[in-house]
Write a protein that holds these residues in place. Structure first.
Motif, mmCIF file in Angstrom:
data_model
loop_
_atom_site.group_PDB
_atom_site.id
_atom_site.type_symbol
_atom_site.label_atom_id
_atom_site.label_comp_id
_atom_site.label_asym_id
_atom_site.label_seq_id
_atom_site.Cartn_x
_atom_site.Cartn_y
_atom_site.Cartn_z
ATOM 1 N N ASN A 142 22.099 -72.563 27.761
ATOM 2 C CA ASN A 142 21.489 -71.840 28.873
ATOM 3 C C ASN A 142 22.071 -72.135 30.248
ATOM 4 O OD1 ASN A 142 20.470 -74.420 28.724
ATOM 5 N ND2 ASN A 142 18.369 -73.890 29.205
ATOM 6 N N THR A 143 23.324 -72.569 30.299
ATOM 7 C CA THR A 143 23.970 -72.668 31.610
ATOM 8 C C THR A 143 24.468 -71.281 32.007
ATOM 9 O OG1 THR A 143 26.120 -73.073 30.616
ATOM 10 C CG2 THR A 143 24.818 -75.014 31.201
ATOM 11 N N ILE A 144 24.944 -71.183 33.262
ATOM 12 C CA ILE A 144 25.705 -69.986 33.580
ATOM 13 C C ILE A 144 27.044 -70.108 32.851
ATOM 14 C CG2 ILE A 144 24.642 -69.413 35.791
ATOM 15 C CD1 ILE A 144 26.944 -70.892 37.157
ATOM 16 N N ILE A 145 27.602 -68.986 32.488
ATOM 17 C CA ILE A 145 28.807 -68.988 31.654
ATOM 18 C C ILE A 145 29.974 -68.367 32.430
ATOM 19 C CG2 ILE A 145 29.819 -68.035 29.515
ATOM 20 C CD1 ILE A 145 27.662 -69.928 28.737
ATOM 21 N N TYR A 146 31.097 -69.076 32.436
ATOM 22 C CA TYR A 146 32.323 -68.517 33.024
ATOM 23 C C TYR A 146 33.200 -67.970 31.905
ATOM 24 C CZ TYR A 146 31.120 -71.285 37.191
ATOM 25 O OH TYR A 146 30.496 -71.811 38.273
ATOM 26 N N ASP A 147 34.247 -67.236 32.306
ATOM 27 C CA ASP A 147 35.183 -66.716 31.308
ATOM 28 C C ASP A 147 35.729 -67.824 30.409
ATOM 29 O OD1 ASP A 147 35.114 -64.029 31.598
ATOM 30 O OD2 ASP A 147 36.850 -63.882 32.927
ATOM 31 N N HIS A 148 36.027 -68.981 31.023
ATOM 32 C CA HIS A 148 36.631 -70.039 30.201
ATOM 33 C C HIS A 148 35.644 -70.674 29.224
ATOM 34 C CE1 HIS A 148 35.339 -72.515 33.805
ATOM 35 N NE2 HIS A 148 34.839 -73.228 32.820
ATOM 36 N N ASP A 149 34.354 -70.328 29.349
ATOM 37 C CA ASP A 149 33.344 -70.866 28.426
ATOM 38 C C ASP A 149 33.108 -69.967 27.212
ATOM 39 O OD1 ASP A 149 32.631 -73.054 30.147
ATOM 40 O OD2 ASP A 149 31.487 -71.634 31.376
ATOM 41 N N ILE A 150 33.612 -68.735 27.300
ATOM 42 C CA ILE A 150 33.257 -67.728 26.285
ATOM 43 C C ILE A 150 33.607 -68.191 24.864
ATOM 44 C CG2 ILE A 150 33.711 -65.366 25.468
ATOM 45 C CD1 ILE A 150 32.171 -65.168 27.989
ATOM 46 N N SER A 151 34.812 -68.748 24.739
ATOM 47 C CA SER A 151 35.249 -69.129 23.403
ATOM 48 C C SER A 151 34.350 -70.236 22.821
ATOM 49 C CB SER A 151 36.705 -69.567 23.489
ATOM 50 O OG SER A 151 37.055 -70.300 22.371
ATOM 51 N N LEU A 152 34.033 -71.243 23.634
ATOM 52 C CA LEU A 152 33.154 -72.317 23.162
ATOM 53 C C LEU A 152 31.752 -71.776 22.877
ATOM 54 C CD1 LEU A 152 32.510 -75.299 22.596
ATOM 55 C CD2 LEU A 152 32.057 -75.586 25.042
ATOM 56 N N MET A 153 31.285 -70.882 23.765
ATOM 57 C CA MET A 153 29.959 -70.282 23.566
ATOM 58 C C MET A 153 29.902 -69.578 22.206
ATOM 59 S SD MET A 153 28.429 -67.053 23.676
ATOM 60 C CE MET A 153 29.277 -65.948 24.791
ATOM 61 N N LYS A 154 30.951 -68.802 21.916
ATOM 62 C CA LYS A 154 30.980 -68.079 20.633
ATOM 63 C C LYS A 154 31.036 -69.053 19.461
ATOM 64 C CE LYS A 154 32.959 -63.734 22.250
ATOM 65 N NZ LYS A 154 34.161 -62.866 22.296
ATOM 66 N N LYS A 155 31.811 -70.124 19.639
ATOM 67 C CA LYS A 155 31.895 -71.132 18.573
ATOM 68 C C LYS A 155 30.527 -71.746 18.302
ATOM 69 C CE LYS A 155 36.423 -72.937 19.248
ATOM 70 N NZ LYS A 155 37.127 -73.976 19.974
ATOM 71 N N ILE A 156 29.785 -72.016 19.373
ATOM 72 C CA ILE A 156 28.463 -72.629 19.202
ATOM 73 C C ILE A 156 27.514 -71.647 18.497
ATOM 74 C CG2 ILE A 156 26.436 -73.576 20.397
ATOM 75 C CD1 ILE A 156 28.366 -74.657 22.553
ATOM 76 N N VAL A 157 27.523 -70.389 18.951
ATOM 77 C CA VAL A 157 26.640 -69.393 18.321
ATOM 78 C C VAL A 157 27.032 -69.195 16.855
ATOM 79 C CG1 VAL A 157 25.882 -66.978 18.340
ATOM 80 C CG2 VAL A 157 26.139 -68.220 20.507
ATOM 81 N N ASP A 158 28.339 -69.042 16.598
ATOM 82 C CA ASP A 158 28.800 -68.860 15.214
ATOM 83 C C ASP A 158 28.442 -70.073 14.364
ATOM 84 O OD1 ASP A 158 29.870 -66.440 15.976
ATOM 85 O OD2 ASP A 158 31.947 -67.155 16.116
ATOM 86 N N GLY A 159 28.667 -71.262 14.940
ATOM 87 C CA GLY A 159 28.376 -72.501 14.216
ATOM 88 C C GLY A 159 26.888 -72.616 13.914
ATOM 89 N N ALA A 160 26.064 -72.216 14.880
ATOM 90 C CA ALA A 160 24.612 -72.264 14.707
ATOM 91 C C ALA A 160 24.180 -71.319 13.594
ATOM 92 C CB ALA A 160 23.930 -71.885 16.018
ATOM 93 N N LYS A 161 24.762 -70.133 13.607
ATOM 94 C CA LYS A 161 24.391 -69.130 12.610
ATOM 95 C C LYS A 161 24.812 -69.603 11.216
ATOM 96 C CE LYS A 161 24.043 -64.215 12.093
ATOM 97 N NZ LYS A 161 24.573 -63.736 10.835
ATOM 98 N N ALA A 162 26.041 -70.094 11.122
ATOM 99 C CA ALA A 162 26.547 -70.550 9.816
ATOM 100 C C ALA A 162 25.719 -71.724 9.289
ATOM 101 C CB ALA A 162 28.014 -70.950 9.940
#
Lengths: 75, 415
Positions: free
Chosen positions: B71-91
């Motif tokens: 729940n931080t603000i997200i910059y462009d450089h965070d997108i990849s990590l954000m997606k990894k976390i969401v994907d990892g959480a889902k998996a």
């Protein structure tokens, strides 16, 4: 030679270093943390020799890092 | 089931120890940060991506829901990590992601990950809820709303039949206990201005908790009776929890990912018992007094009822840090547990322990175990009144503890 040191593991990716000194810093799009451009890694800590004329900017970066993971050593 | 249906007590898990303690204390769900994209990024003990399967498994085995705060603000450089976390959480089978940045919401919807709205989004009205309802099933209300406003929102959700992606009515969550922000959550820039440390990137230095002097431009100091001019007391709702449930709130969040396992254990246990009492119709002033007493034994800045009971100025803390009535002191490490006799063996590293001392044993798997050191034995079998640093001791512990768990004694703050 003064050295910039980056304890990268605890970086929170806030972009402050890049805003001040984009010659030495960029953001990684892979893990969202800052990268010390040209830095040499030793056990997760990155080091880079910097030119004396860059020291003032480097000092600003050290001061700006909110989690204090950037240090400047030597004169 | 009572008229309220299922009520969820959600506990903070800033460490493995706190997570285990929350589960043991009866939490229905736990929330925690992964890597640096959460509001406690400054802390070093956030969970890592590779911890997710283990966390999901632990929660699943205990019938507890698991939420990642992203729940931080997200910059462009965070997108990849954000997606990894969401994907990892889902998996891994994590229940949901808690977010405030639209980037996270958009991605969760794309990949079908359950989403909850963070307090950082400061939801204060029904239109916002309607907008977020195509993304999120659960939304936490801004802490600055009154209970009446929260109740009205719940009624409107029912009347307008506002449903989340799962097809159920949007559930309303509020903060029930813990630290309050002096600003509207997500809108404080004090830390950014003073230390370049953005609160909205999880780097808050907590300026609001410091003492301040108030001077005019001529240097005249204003006499103020409390120098902690911005440090709000902690929220405590245990005394009017029934009214909160009456308002239609179904998820109660306990704040405190920066807090230790004993804090999480005590607060979770009190709110669990209070919710169960309300459900059973046994919620009495006597019980409330006991819960309040217990809550005051762990970290707190003094309690008040926040903004739920109406507009008023904040109540400010009168000191830096906690006014808890007890504190824990580290005294040693767990070495062994003799299961058949229910005895733990400990190595004393610091201070002393006396017969009758109340102790806590805290560890990443153990969570928290309370005990009274009734009969302290040295390793030569001798029963002693007191043991000191360097001694190896045993005493009865009703539950299994594990090697390297930490042993603390609980002392009164006034002693």
């Amino acid at each position: 030679m003064p050295k910039l040191i980056h304890y990268r593991e605890r970086c929170i990716g806030c972009n402050a270093c890049v805003e001040i000194d984009y010659d030495h810093w960029r953001m990684s799009r892979k893990d969202g943390k800052a990268v010390l451009i040209g830095g040499i890694e030793k056990k997760g800590v990155f080091q880079l020799d910097v030119r004396p004329e860059d020291i003032e900017t480097c000092k600003q970066v050290v001061k700006a890092c909110p989690v204090r993971v950037i240090k400047l050593e030597g004169k | 089931m009572s008229k309220y249906g299922k009520i969820e007590v959600m506990a903070p898990a800033g460490s493995k120890e706190a997570m285990a303690a929350a589960i043991k204390a009866g939490a229905d769900s736990v929330y925690f940060g992964v890597e640096q994209l959460n509001m406690r990024a400054r802390q070093t003990n956030n969970f890592l991506l590779e911890d997710l399967p283990e966390v999901a498994k632990l929660c699943d085995e205990n019938g507890v829901k698991s939420y990642i705060t992203l729940n931080t603000i997200i910059y462009d450089h965070d997108i990849s990590l954000m997606k990894k976390i969401v994907d990892g959480a889902k998996a891994a089978g994590i229940t949901a992601v808690i977010a405030s940045d639209l980037a996270v919401m958009n991605y969760c919807r794309k990949v079908g990950m359950e989403l909850h709205i963070s307090t950082q989004s400061n939801v204060t009205n029904i239109e916002t809820i309607e907008m977020f309802s195509s993304y999120a099933d659960v939304m936490v209300m801004a802490r600055e709303l009154t209970l009446k406003q929260v109740g009205d929102i719940v009624k409107q959700i029912e009347r307008e039949d506002i449903r989340g992606p799962k097809g159920e009515l949007v559930q309303i969550e509020i903060f029930a206990h813990g630290a309050l922000c002096m600003a509207v959550s997500g809108k404080c820039y004090l830390s950014l201005h003073s230390d370049n440390a953005s609160a909205n990137r999880g780097a808050c230095v907590q300026n609001c908790r410091f003492k301040y002097e108030v001077k005019d431009e001529n240097g005249n100091e204003l006499e103020i009776d409390n120098e902690y001019i911005m440090s709000a007391k902690d929220l405590c709702t245990i005394e009017f929890l029934d009214q909160i449930l009456d308002a239609g709130v179904r998820v109660l969040k306990i704040e405190g990912r920066g807090r230790a396992a004993d804090y999480v254990y005590t607060t979770t246990q009190c709110y669990r018992e209070a919710v169960d009492s309300i459900q059973e119709g046994t919620y009495t002033p006597e019980k409330i007094a006991v819960w309040r007493e217990r809550l005051s034994t762990v970290y707190n800045r003094g309690f008040w009822d926040g903004y739920y009971m109406g507009q008023k100025m904040g109540e400010w803390s009168k000191s830096y840090g906690s006014v808890a009535t007890t504190r824990k002191i580290y005294i040693g490490k767990s070495m062994k547990y003799f299961e058949q006799v229910g005895v733990g063996e400990f190595r004393m590293d610091s201070h002393d322990i006396k017969k009758g001392d109340k102790v806590l044993i805290i560890g990443p798997t153990t969570g928290l175990v309370e005990a009274i050191a009734e009969e302290i034995r040295l390793d030569n079998g001798q029963v002693v009144e007191k043991a000191v640093k360097g001694d190896t001791i045993t005493f009865k512990v009703s539950e299994k503890v594990r090697p390297s768990d930490k042993l603390y004694k609980v002392v009164s703050e006034n002693a």
